[in-house]
Design an enzyme around this catalytic site. Sequence first.
Site, PDB file in Angstrom:
ATOM      1  N   TYR A  94      -1.874  -1.192   9.957  1.00  9.63           N
ATOM      2  CA  TYR A  94      -2.012  -1.512   8.523  1.00  9.63           C
ATOM      3  C   TYR A  94      -0.732  -1.118   7.778  1.00  9.63           C
ATOM      4  O   TYR A  94      -0.163  -1.925   7.024  1.00  9.63           O
ATOM      5  CB  TYR A  94      -3.223  -0.770   7.966  1.00  9.63           C
ATOM      6  CG  TYR A  94      -3.452  -0.954   6.492  1.00  9.63           C
ATOM      7  CD1 TYR A  94      -4.059  -2.105   5.993  1.00  9.63           C
ATOM      8  CD2 TYR A  94      -3.064   0.022   5.573  1.00  9.63           C
ATOM      9  CE1 TYR A  94      -4.273  -2.276   4.632  1.00  9.63           C
ATOM     10  CE2 TYR A  94      -3.276  -0.140   4.213  1.00  9.63           C
ATOM     11  CZ  TYR A  94      -3.879  -1.286   3.751  1.00  9.63           C
ATOM     12  OH  TYR A  94      -4.078  -1.455   2.402  1.00  9.63           O
ATOM     13  N   SER A 108       0.858  -1.189   0.000  1.00 11.85           N
ATOM     14  CA  SER A 108       0.000   0.000   0.000  1.00 11.85           C
ATOM     15  C   SER A 108       0.888   1.231   0.000  1.00 11.85           C
ATOM     16  O   SER A 108       2.010   1.196   0.538  1.00 11.85           O
ATOM     17  CB  SER A 108      -0.868   0.023   1.267  1.00 11.85           C
ATOM     18  OG  SER A 108      -1.412   1.323   1.466  1.00 11.85           O
TER      19      SER A 108
HETATM   20  N1  LIG Z   1      -8.915  -0.370  -1.549  1.00  9.18           N
HETATM   21  C1  LIG Z   1      -7.816   0.369  -1.415  1.00  9.18           C
HETATM   22  O1  LIG Z   1      -7.844   1.600  -1.447  1.00  9.18           O
HETATM   23  C2  LIG Z   1      -6.492  -0.308  -1.244  1.00  9.18           C
HETATM   24  C3  LIG Z   1      -5.337   0.490  -1.317  1.00  9.18           C
HETATM   25  C4  LIG Z   1      -4.097  -0.121  -1.152  1.00  9.18           C
HETATM   26  C5  LIG Z   1      -4.029  -1.476  -0.928  1.00  9.18           C
HETATM   27  N2  LIG Z   1      -5.177  -2.214  -0.841  1.00  9.18           N
HETATM   28  C6  LIG Z   1      -5.037  -3.627  -0.589  1.00  9.18           C
HETATM   29  O2  LIG Z   1      -5.643  -4.363  -1.628  1.00  9.18           O
HETATM   30  C7  LIG Z   1      -6.104  -5.604  -1.120  1.00  9.18           C
HETATM   31  C8  LIG Z   1      -7.548  -5.810  -1.494  1.00  9.18           C
HETATM   32  O3  LIG Z   1      -8.284  -4.723  -0.973  1.00  9.18           O
HETATM   33  P1  LIG Z   1      -9.803  -4.439  -1.364  1.00  9.18           P
HETATM   34  O4  LIG Z   1      -9.971  -2.973  -1.375  1.00  9.18           O
HETATM   35  O5  LIG Z   1     -10.169  -5.237  -2.553  1.00  9.18           O
HETATM   36  O6  LIG Z   1     -10.530  -4.997  -0.063  1.00  9.18           O
HETATM   37  P2  LIG Z   1     -11.805  -5.981   0.063  1.00  9.18           P
HETATM   38  O7  LIG Z   1     -12.180  -5.956   1.492  1.00  9.18           O
HETATM   39  O8  LIG Z   1     -12.824  -5.611  -0.971  1.00  9.18           O
HETATM   40  O9  LIG Z   1     -11.202  -7.398  -0.335  1.00  9.18           O
HETATM   41  C9  LIG Z   1     -10.383  -8.119   0.520  1.00  9.18           C
HETATM   42  C10 LIG Z   1     -10.740  -9.580   0.365  1.00  9.18           C
HETATM   43  O10 LIG Z   1      -9.855 -10.345   1.184  1.00  9.18           O
HETATM   44  C11 LIG Z   1     -10.627 -11.289   1.877  1.00  9.18           C
HETATM   45  N3  LIG Z   1      -9.967 -11.635   3.138  1.00  9.18           N
HETATM   46  C12 LIG Z   1      -9.831 -10.868   4.235  1.00  9.18           C
HETATM   47  N4  LIG Z   1      -9.209 -11.553   5.201  1.00  9.18           N
HETATM   48  C13 LIG Z   1      -8.940 -12.790   4.688  1.00  9.18           C
HETATM   49  C14 LIG Z   1      -8.331 -13.936   5.204  1.00  9.18           C
HETATM   50  N5  LIG Z   1      -7.855 -13.974   6.465  1.00  9.18           N
HETATM   51  N6  LIG Z   1      -8.227 -15.025   4.408  1.00  9.18           N
HETATM   52  C15 LIG Z   1      -8.707 -14.993   3.139  1.00  9.18           C
HETATM   53  N7  LIG Z   1      -9.313 -13.928   2.598  1.00  9.18           N
HETATM   54  C16 LIG Z   1      -9.426 -12.833   3.370  1.00  9.18           C
HETATM   55  C17 LIG Z   1     -11.972 -10.637   2.132  1.00  9.18           C
HETATM   56  O11 LIG Z   1     -12.979 -11.604   2.394  1.00  9.18           O
HETATM   57  C18 LIG Z   1     -12.165  -9.879   0.835  1.00  9.18           C
HETATM   58  O12 LIG Z   1     -12.833 -10.661  -0.122  1.00  9.18           O
HETATM   59  C19 LIG Z   1      -5.846  -5.580   0.386  1.00  9.18           C
HETATM   60  O13 LIG Z   1      -4.626  -6.234   0.670  1.00  9.18           O
HETATM   61  C20 LIG Z   1      -5.730  -4.097   0.674  1.00  9.18           C
HETATM   62  O14 LIG Z   1      -4.946  -3.839   1.813  1.00  9.18           O
HETATM   63  C21 LIG Z   1      -6.407  -1.665  -1.007  1.00  9.18           C
END
Ligand SMILES: NC(=O)c1ccc[n+]([C@@H]2O[C@H](COP(=O)([O-])OP(=O)(O)OC[C@H]3O[C@@H](n4cnc5c(N)ncnc54)[C@H](O)[C@@H]3O)[C@@H](O)[C@H]2O)c1
Length: 255
Positions: free
Chosen positions: A158, A144
Site C-alpha cells: 500500500y 497517504s
Molecule cells: N481511510 C483512511 O484512513 C485513508 C487514509 C489515507 C488515504 N486513504 C485513501 O483514500 C481513498 C479512499 O479511502 P476510503 O477510506 O474512503 O476507502 P473505502 O473503501 O471506503 O472507499 C474506496 C472506494 O473505492 C472503490 N474501489 C476500490 N477498488 C476499485 C476499483 N478497482 N475501481 C473502482 N472503484 C474501486 C470501493 O468500491 C470504494 O467505494 C483510498 O485511495 C485510500 O487509500 C484512506
Amino acid sequence: MSRLAGKRALVTGAGGALGRASALAFAREGAAVAVVDVVDETAAETVELVRAAGGTALALHADVGEEAQVEAAVTAAVSAFGGLDVLFNNAGIMPHQDRSFLDADLELWRTISGTNLFGTLLFSKHAVPHLIAAGGGAVVNMSSFLAHLGTRFPQDAYAASKGALSSLTISMAVQLGPHGIRVNALAPGPIATAHVEQFFPDPQARQLRLDRVPLGRFGTPEDAAELALFLASDAASWLTGQVVVLDGGISCNYL
Ligand SMILES: NC(=O)c1ccc[n+]([C@@H]2O[C@H](COP(=O)([O-])OP(=O)(O)OC[C@H]3O[C@@H](n4cnc5c(N)ncnc54)[C@H](O)[C@@H]3O)[C@@H](O)[C@H]2O)c1
C-alpha cells in the site's frame, strides 16, 4: 457556497467513505459530479445523497484498473456534462493481508498497485485530454501519509503504491502546468472509517495510534473532502505539484 460553480468533476471510488464525502462537498460547491465506483449500489447511494442535497450527480461503473472501462466512464461523463474540469483520483484499496516486504505476495502487490497506481494512471490518461480541451482544470490524487513514513506495523505494498502516486503527481504537475492544469495530492493519516478501524485489533492498539496524533483524534472523511475541495478549487490557483499531508500532526511528532 460556489467554489466549484459551473465545474464538471469526476470522483473515483465515490461510493466509499472519503469519495462520497468529497462528491458531496464538490456538489455542494456547485460542481456536477460523475460518481465512479466498481460497486454500483454504493455509487447509486452517493448520487441519491447528492441529489437529495440539491446537487447534480451521475453514477458510472468502472474498475479503475481496467482501461476499457475507464475510457467508457470518462466518455460517459464528458457526454453527460459537456466536458470535464476536475478529476479526483480517490479510489484505492488497503487489504488487511498487506504486511512487510519480507513476506511479500507478488499477486497482492500487483492487485494493490493495479488499483491505487494504475487506476490513477488510467483515469489521468483518459480524462486529462478533456481538461486540456476545457482550457484548464485540476487533478487531485489520493496518496497517504504512509507513503512518507515508516511504521512498526508495515503495509508495504500500500505504502509503495501511494509513494508512486506522490511521484506521478509531481511529474504530471510539471507536464500539465502549461495547459493551466494543476495537479496535487492529499496524503491523509488515519481517517476513522469502518475499514481502518479493523486495523486496530483492540482498544490498546487503537490508543497507541491515537497517542501519536498531536490533535488528539483521527481524521474524518469530511477532513479529507475539504482538502480535496480546496485543491480542486481556484482558491489553490498557484498550488501545483504538492503532496499535502493531512494527519493531525502525526508526521511532525518524533516521540
Ligand atoms: N481511510 C483512511 O484512513 C485513508 C487514509 C489515507 C488515504 N486513504 C485513501 O483514500 C481513498 C479512499 O479511502 P476510503 O477510506 O474512503 O476507502 P473505502 O473503501 O471506503 O472507499 C474506496 C472506494 O473505492 C472503490 N474501489 C476500490 N477498488 C476499485 C476499483 N478497482 N475501481 C473502482 N472503484 C474501486 C470501493 O468500491 C470504494 O467505494 C483510498 O485511495 C485510500 O487509500 C484512506
